[in-house]
Design a protein around this motif. Structure first.
Motif, mmCIF file in Angstrom:
data_model
loop_
_atom_site.group_PDB
_atom_site.id
_atom_site.type_symbol
_atom_site.label_atom_id
_atom_site.label_comp_id
_atom_site.label_asym_id
_atom_site.label_seq_id
_atom_site.Cartn_x
_atom_site.Cartn_y
_atom_site.Cartn_z
ATOM 1 N N LEU A 1 0.816 -1.219 0.000
ATOM 2 C CA LEU A 1 0.000 0.000 0.000
ATOM 3 C C LEU A 1 0.849 1.268 0.000
ATOM 4 C CD1 LEU A 1 -2.809 1.267 0.042
ATOM 5 C CD2 LEU A 1 -2.790 1.031 2.541
ATOM 6 N N SER A 2 1.906 1.293 0.798
ATOM 7 C CA SER A 2 2.745 2.502 0.827
ATOM 8 C C SER A 2 3.428 2.729 -0.526
ATOM 9 C CB SER A 2 3.773 2.441 1.961
ATOM 10 O OG SER A 2 4.539 1.271 1.888
ATOM 11 N N LYS B 1 0.612 4.246 -2.823
ATOM 12 C CA LYS B 1 0.337 5.644 -2.477
ATOM 13 C C LYS B 1 1.528 6.544 -2.826
ATOM 14 C CE LYS B 1 -3.173 4.977 1.062
ATOM 15 N NZ LYS B 1 -4.152 5.933 0.570
ATOM 16 N N ASN C 1 0.749 10.361 5.777
ATOM 17 C CA ASN C 1 0.082 9.058 5.784
ATOM 18 C C ASN C 1 1.012 7.964 5.251
ATOM 19 O OD1 ASN C 1 -2.056 7.142 6.005
ATOM 20 N ND2 ASN C 1 -2.578 7.484 3.863
ATOM 21 N N ILE C 2 1.713 8.242 4.176
ATOM 22 C CA ILE C 2 2.656 7.272 3.604
ATOM 23 C C ILE C 2 3.760 6.971 4.617
ATOM 24 C CG2 ILE C 2 4.413 6.910 1.805
ATOM 25 C CD1 ILE C 2 2.544 8.669 -0.035
ATOM 26 N N ARG D 1 3.569 7.085 7.839
ATOM 27 C CA ARG D 1 2.994 6.215 8.883
ATOM 28 C C ARG D 1 2.868 4.783 8.394
ATOM 29 N NH1 ARG D 1 -2.162 8.897 9.921
ATOM 30 N NH2 ARG D 1 -2.738 6.832 10.617
ATOM 31 N N LEU D 2 2.446 4.602 7.149
ATOM 32 C CA LEU D 2 2.352 3.247 6.581
ATOM 33 C C LEU D 2 3.719 2.581 6.543
ATOM 34 C CD1 LEU D 2 -0.115 3.869 3.613
ATOM 35 C CD2 LEU D 2 -0.569 2.471 5.635
ATOM 36 N N GLY E 1 4.715 1.427 9.956
ATOM 37 C CA GLY E 1 4.017 0.186 10.294
ATOM 38 C C GLY E 1 4.655 -1.015 9.623
#
Length: 114
Positions: free
Chosen positions: A10-11, A14, A102-103, A105-106, A109
């Protein structure tokens, strides 16, 4: 679930989408040094995720994820400068800044999951 290819991360998705948007936003910009730097930093996010994944080692993948995360910070810094120089408006700034955060933070994670 095991990730089989970096295109599923996902990162990465994005980051790639944001890089395309940043390229488009600054495509006709006349400050070539600034344009080059923000575009290179933006594309570095997804490229480092891809390169790290393809190394097929969690240790190396984490190393490249940290580089990608650093590139997120660089893009955010450049966005602050772009806003102050009125290269972008406050709506563009907020959109890109929030997406970059947001990226980041991804990516954090993903690092923790390794």
């Amino acid at each position: 679930m095991k990730i089989e290819k970096f295109e599923d991360i996902l990162s990465w998705k994005k980051g790639k989408n944001m890089a395309v948007d940043i390229y488009r936003t600054f495509s006709n910009h006349k400050d070539f040094g600034f344009k080059d730097q923000i575009q290179r930093a933006a594309v570095s996010i997804s490229n480092n995720i891809a390169e790290g994944f393809e190394r097929q080692s969690n240790k190396e993948f984490k190393h490249f994820l940290y580089i990608a995360k650093g590139s997120c910070g660089e893009v955010r810094s450049m966005l602050n400068i772009a806003l102050d120089l009125k290269y972008i408006n406050s709506n563009e700034y907020k959109k890109y800044h929030d997406e970059c955060f947001n990226i980041s933070r991804l990516i954090s994670g993903l690092i923790k999951s390794l």
